[in-house]
Design a protein around this motif. Structure first.
Motif: not given
Length: 313
Positions: A186, A293, A296, A300
């Protein structure tokens, strides 16, 4: 690499999963027994008093550490309760599981803080008594402090090494590596794919493992300011100086992270990275998938919260 300053996200490995924390939320993703991925969401509650304290150098580190211990225990509890249970049996297990008296009385958060403090006391005081037993050889305060630091380092490395031999902890250390790889991916502005993440280093300058090692190094210098004799005063000093050592070590960790891209000075963080060679392991692709997962899902939720705040304004 982008010159835009990115938010500094932190994380923690749990049993069969990874937790990431942002400005507004904490998210844990774990791999269930049926190979599915399940999330645990926890809002980041603001506390005006703690927010002010975390702006004060040296004090902010102590607050951050205790807060991380309390919060991390909640996510660890979630993962240990569910990782080896078939999702179809969740309701049955929930009705049968009874919380321990300690958890009921103190709460999960308080238990996490107490566990951290207990461990810190143990690793602070045992080296004191071991070093004192060698006083007939090492008589001066300086030599005693150096021997004490050596014993503390040996105990730390031995503890990490031997627990890493157990299958469960080895997998936790693999998820720890996956957590670092995702953060590095990232921060390097690369898409979060399994392939990209696996190319990243499993080491990170901002890791809590580095902080643990810095407490050993910083302790040696801080203890130079107080006497080692008599023994009772030495013990009292060590206990009283725990917050001081933690506070300074946190600032050292922040400094090494800020200098990690500066030639020569980036070497200040190398001891912490070396320790991470023990506390992290190379993850497999499925473990990396869980870490991606988790991150992310956090992104979100952070985006949704930010959009809601902007709409209100």
């Amino acid at each position: 690499m982008s010159t835009e300053k990115k938010p500094a996200y932190g994380g923690q490995a749990v049993v069969e999963g990874v937790m990431f924390g942002g400005k507004h939320h904490y998210v844990t993703a774990i791999r269930r027994k049926d190979d599915s991925i399940e999330f645990f969401h926890l809002p980041r509650k603001g506390n005006p008093i703690l927010a002010k304290l975390k702006k004060i150098p040296f004090l902010r580190g102590i607050i951050a550490i205790l807060e991380a211990s309390a919060n991390g225990t909640k996510h660890l509890n979630f993962s240990t309760d569910r990782f080896d249970v078939d999702p179809g049996d969740d309701s049955k297990v929930a009705s049968e599981r009874k919380e321990s008296k300690l958890t009921m009385i103190l709460g999960v958060a308080a238990a996490g803080i107490l566990s951290f403090l207990f461990g810190k006391f143990i690793f602070t005081l045992i080296p004191v008594f071991l070093a004192e037993s060698t006083r007939f050889i090492f008589k001066s305060d300086f030599s005693q402090i150096m021997v004490e630091g050596a014993f503390k380092l040996i105990l730390l490395l031995a503890y990490i090494y031997f627990i890493s031999l157990t299958p469960l902890i080895k997998r936790v250390f693999q998820y720890h590596g996956a957590e670092h790889k995702v953060i590095n991916c990232y921060e390097n502005d690369m898409p979060l794919t399994v392939e990209n993440v696996q190319k990243q280093s499993r080491l990170h300058y901002r890791c809590g493992s580095s902080f643990i090692l810095f407490t050993v190094i910083v302790g040696v210098f801080v203890y130079m300011l107080v006497p080692t004799d008599p023994l009772w005063l030495r013990v009292v000093n060590r206990v009283a100086l725990i917050p001081v050592v933690l506070g300074i070590s946190f600032e050292v960790l922040q400094l090494t992270n800020s200098l990690r891209n500066v030639p020569i000075l980036k070497a200040l963080g190398l001891p912490g990275l070396w320790l991470q060679l023990l506390t992290t392991k190379e993850p497999d692709n499925k473990q990396v998938e869980v870490a991606i997962e988790s991150f992310e899902e956090l992104m979100r939720m952070e985006k949704e919260t930010q959009m809601s705040k902007e709409q209100i304004v």
